[in-house]
Scaffold this motif. Structure first.
Motif, PDB file in Angstrom:
ATOM      1  N   ALA A 180      24.765  15.837  12.430  1.00 51.00           N
ATOM      2  CA  ALA A 180      24.356  17.095  11.825  1.00 51.00           C
ATOM      3  C   ALA A 180      25.559  18.029  11.786  1.00 51.00           C
ATOM      4  O   ALA A 180      26.094  18.412  12.837  1.00 51.00           O
ATOM      5  CB  ALA A 180      23.213  17.732  12.607  1.00 51.00           C
ATOM      6  N   VAL A 181      25.990  18.357  10.580  1.00 55.11           N
ATOM      7  CA  VAL A 181      27.177  19.190  10.391  1.00 55.11           C
ATOM      8  C   VAL A 181      26.722  20.545   9.855  1.00 55.11           C
ATOM      9  O   VAL A 181      26.052  20.623   8.820  1.00 55.11           O
ATOM     10  CB  VAL A 181      28.170  18.522   9.425  1.00 55.11           C
ATOM     11  CG1 VAL A 181      29.392  19.415   9.235  1.00 55.11           C
ATOM     12  CG2 VAL A 181      28.572  17.146   9.933  1.00 55.11           C
ATOM     13  N   MET A 182      27.095  21.599  10.573  1.00 61.42           N
ATOM     14  CA  MET A 182      26.740  22.944  10.131  1.00 61.42           C
ATOM     15  C   MET A 182      27.525  23.283   8.868  1.00 61.42           C
ATOM     16  O   MET A 182      28.760  23.172   8.842  1.00 61.42           O
ATOM     17  CB  MET A 182      27.031  23.959  11.237  1.00 61.42           C
ATOM     18  CG  MET A 182      26.523  25.363  10.938  1.00 61.42           C
ATOM     19  SD  MET A 182      26.893  26.514  12.288  1.00 61.42           S
ATOM     20  CE  MET A 182      25.885  25.802  13.584  1.00 61.42           C
ATOM     21  N   HIS A 183      26.784  23.697   7.802  1.00 61.64           N
ATOM     22  CA  HIS A 183      27.418  23.937   6.506  1.00 61.64           C
ATOM     23  C   HIS A 183      26.908  25.270   5.949  1.00 61.64           C
ATOM     24  O   HIS A 183      25.700  25.484   5.830  1.00 61.64           O
ATOM     25  CB  HIS A 183      27.087  22.791   5.545  1.00 61.64           C
ATOM     26  CG  HIS A 183      27.803  22.884   4.234  1.00 61.64           C
ATOM     27  ND1 HIS A 183      29.131  22.551   4.078  1.00 61.64           N
ATOM     28  CD2 HIS A 183      27.365  23.281   3.003  1.00 61.64           C
ATOM     29  CE1 HIS A 183      29.473  22.724   2.811  1.00 61.64           C
ATOM     30  NE2 HIS A 183      28.419  23.173   2.142  1.00 61.64           N
ATOM     31  N   THR A 184      27.805  26.172   5.606  1.00 61.07           N
ATOM     32  CA  THR A 184      27.444  27.487   5.088  1.00 61.07           C
ATOM     33  C   THR A 184      27.028  27.389   3.628  1.00 61.07           C
ATOM     34  O   THR A 184      27.683  26.708   2.832  1.00 61.07           O
ATOM     35  CB  THR A 184      28.617  28.464   5.227  1.00 61.07           C
ATOM     36  OG1 THR A 184      29.027  28.521   6.597  1.00 61.07           O
ATOM     37  CG2 THR A 184      28.214  29.863   4.772  1.00 61.07           C
TER      38      THR A 184
ATOM     39  N   ASN B  93      25.959  21.750  15.977  1.00 63.87           N
ATOM     40  CA  ASN B  93      27.006  21.147  15.154  1.00 63.87           C
ATOM     41  C   ASN B  93      27.541  19.870  15.805  1.00 63.87           C
ATOM     42  O   ASN B  93      27.942  19.875  16.972  1.00 63.87           O
ATOM     43  CB  ASN B  93      28.138  22.158  14.946  1.00 63.87           C
ATOM     44  CG  ASN B  93      29.112  21.688  13.881  1.00 63.87           C
ATOM     45  OD1 ASN B  93      28.742  20.980  12.959  1.00 63.87           O
ATOM     46  ND2 ASN B  93      30.375  22.092  14.020  1.00 63.87           N
ATOM     47  N   GLY B  94      27.502  18.797  15.050  1.00 66.43           N
ATOM     48  CA  GLY B  94      28.003  17.520  15.540  1.00 66.43           C
ATOM     49  C   GLY B  94      26.998  16.697  16.299  1.00 66.43           C
ATOM     50  O   GLY B  94      27.342  15.626  16.811  1.00 66.43           O
ATOM     51  N   ALA B  95      25.731  17.140  16.406  1.00 70.49           N
ATOM     52  CA  ALA B  95      24.724  16.399  17.152  1.00 70.49           C
ATOM     53  C   ALA B  95      24.361  15.117  16.413  1.00 70.49           C
ATOM     54  O   ALA B  95      24.305  15.083  15.174  1.00 70.49           O
ATOM     55  CB  ALA B  95      23.491  17.254  17.368  1.00 70.49           C
ATOM     56  N   SER B  96      24.106  14.065  17.189  1.00 72.68           N
ATOM     57  CA  SER B  96      23.647  12.806  16.606  1.00 72.68           C
ATOM     58  C   SER B  96      22.180  12.959  16.218  1.00 72.68           C
ATOM     59  O   SER B  96      21.398  13.571  16.936  1.00 72.68           O
ATOM     60  CB  SER B  96      23.813  11.658  17.598  1.00 72.68           C
ATOM     61  OG  SER B  96      25.182  11.495  17.949  1.00 72.68           O
TER      62      SER B  96
END
Length: 414
Positions: A355-359, A391-394
């Protein structure tokens, strides 16, 4: 003298130890009881603290887990989304005929049923027309008499003209006869007016529907006496097909509506129930009022609806949604997938199992769907488990599915 025996020495008794009283025996027992109570409290306090520490240790262990998070995915779609203006409106008939008596008379018949749908020209109420029919006969008789007098005067005038041509009568006689004919013509014209007026009075005794519409509740019964030009309505007919809705918009939202109308575009207006759960009808914007209400800063608009199923009822309050324009080729995602941190909006973009945080930049929202900038069609975002995501969680894709974004956006398009 007898000798007295020596007096024995008086010995004071030794002090005996005081005997133990009941009060002195209760004091050590009370101390023992308090000691036992304090010991029990101490053990209970120790057990509670130990349980709390174990719970914190277990919770810390769960928070420290690094296992994958199960999320429901949502795919960004390319589609259209409508720009709507919402307002509260009132269902207003195009025509409402409230008929009163134009002659005085007794009601002889009521031809309609309450709530009946009547057509233009259909008979509704009859009044006693006999007095007016008698006046009509009198006016017709006077007209026939004066028409005969006029005909005789015209015949005499023709004879006088022939005699004047042969110098058999003086000119004054001819001129007098010409004026007699003109008087007779005026009398006939007056009689014709009386006949038409009397006929109109007779016609007023038979009330017919001026429009096609629905009749309301019965207001008079046979035998009631009604007076001319009274304030009491005899029958009310309301047109329901087509019907209109009048609603208001803020003056700030008027410019885009007028711009669309100047280009000849027929804007769609949706009518919804009070709870915005059911769409009642779909119509077209017909007109905009010619001035803005200065007290409210709003302007009135009227939309027309066919109302073939009569679902819209006069004076009914509805919610209106005016479709101003449709934005095409927009990237659409569920509104629930958008998260906010202050003024910043972002989504969790799913890439390579992470999971990548994206604005993103949200735009128009409609029916649970939002148009965004910063994503591409086909991008997959997380739509659940935000309390555990970072951010970065599997992540692990859940088997649960959500409604398709394209299906929802399709409803917004005209």
């Amino acid at each position: 003298m007898t000798q007295q025996p020596p007096s024995a020495s008086v010995v004071s008794p030794e002090p005996q130890p005081p005997s133990q009283t009941p009060a002195s025996t209760r004091k050590p027992r009370r101390l023992w009881v308090w000691a036992v109570i304090l010991l029990l409290f101490g053990l209970l306090f120790y057990w509670v603290i130990r349980q709390h520490n174990q719970a914190q240790s277990a919770g810390g262990g769960r928070r420290g887990m690094t296992g994958p998070v199960s999320v429901i995915p949502a795919t960004a779609k390319q589609g259209n989304i409508g720009v709507y203006l919402d307002a509260i409106g009132t269902v207003t008939p195009v025509y409402t005929a409230s008929m009163t008596a134009q002659v005085t008379g007794v009601v002889t018949a009521v031809h309609y049923r309450e709530g009946q749908y009547v057509h233009k020209g259909e008979s509704l109420i009859d009044l006693d027309a006999r007095p007016y029919e008698a006046q009509l006969i009198q006016a017709q008789g006077a007209l026939a008499r004066d028409q005969a007098i006029l005909a005789a005067a015209q015949m005499d005038l023709e004879r006088y003209r022939q005699a004047w041509a042969h110098n058999a009568i003086p000119r004054q006689t001819l001129e007098d006869q010409e004026k007699t004919v003109l008087q007779a013509q005026g009398t006939v014209k007056n009689d014709e007016g009386l006949v038409k007026y009397s006929q109109l009075q007779v016609d007023y005794c038979h009330i017919i529907s001026p429009i096609t519409g629905r009749v309301g509740l019965r207001l008079v019964d046979p035998g009631n006496l009604v007076t001319a030009n009274g304030t009491t309505s005899l029958v009310v007919v309301t047109q329901s097909q087509p019907i209109t809705i009048i609603f208001t918009l803020s003056e700030e939202n008027l410019s885009p509506v007028l711009e669309q109308m100047r280009h000849g575009n027929k804007l769609t207006v949706e009518a919804w129930d009070r709870e915005l759960d059911k769409q009642l009808a779909v119509g077209k914007l017909s007109t905009v009022d010619n001035q803005i209400d200065t007290t409210t800063g709003t302007v009135k608009l009227r939309a027309a609806f066919d109302n073939k199923d009569n679902i819209l009822f006069p004076n009914q309050f509805v919610n209106t949604r005016l479709l101003v324009t449709t934005l095409e080729n927009q990237v659409l995602i569920p509104s629930s997938a958008i998260q906010r941190n202050g003024d910043v909006a972002f989504v969790y973009l799913i890439q390579n199992g992470k999971a990548v945080m994206h604005t993103v930049k949200p735009g128009i929202a409609e029916k649970g769907v939002t148009a965004v900038q910063g994503l591409q069609p086909g991008d997959v975002v997380a739509d659940s488990s935000f309390e555990r995501l970072q951010n970065g969680a599997s992540i692990v894709i859940s088997k649960m599915t959500l409604p398709s974004t394209s299906q929802v956006s399709g409803e917004s398009a005209p």
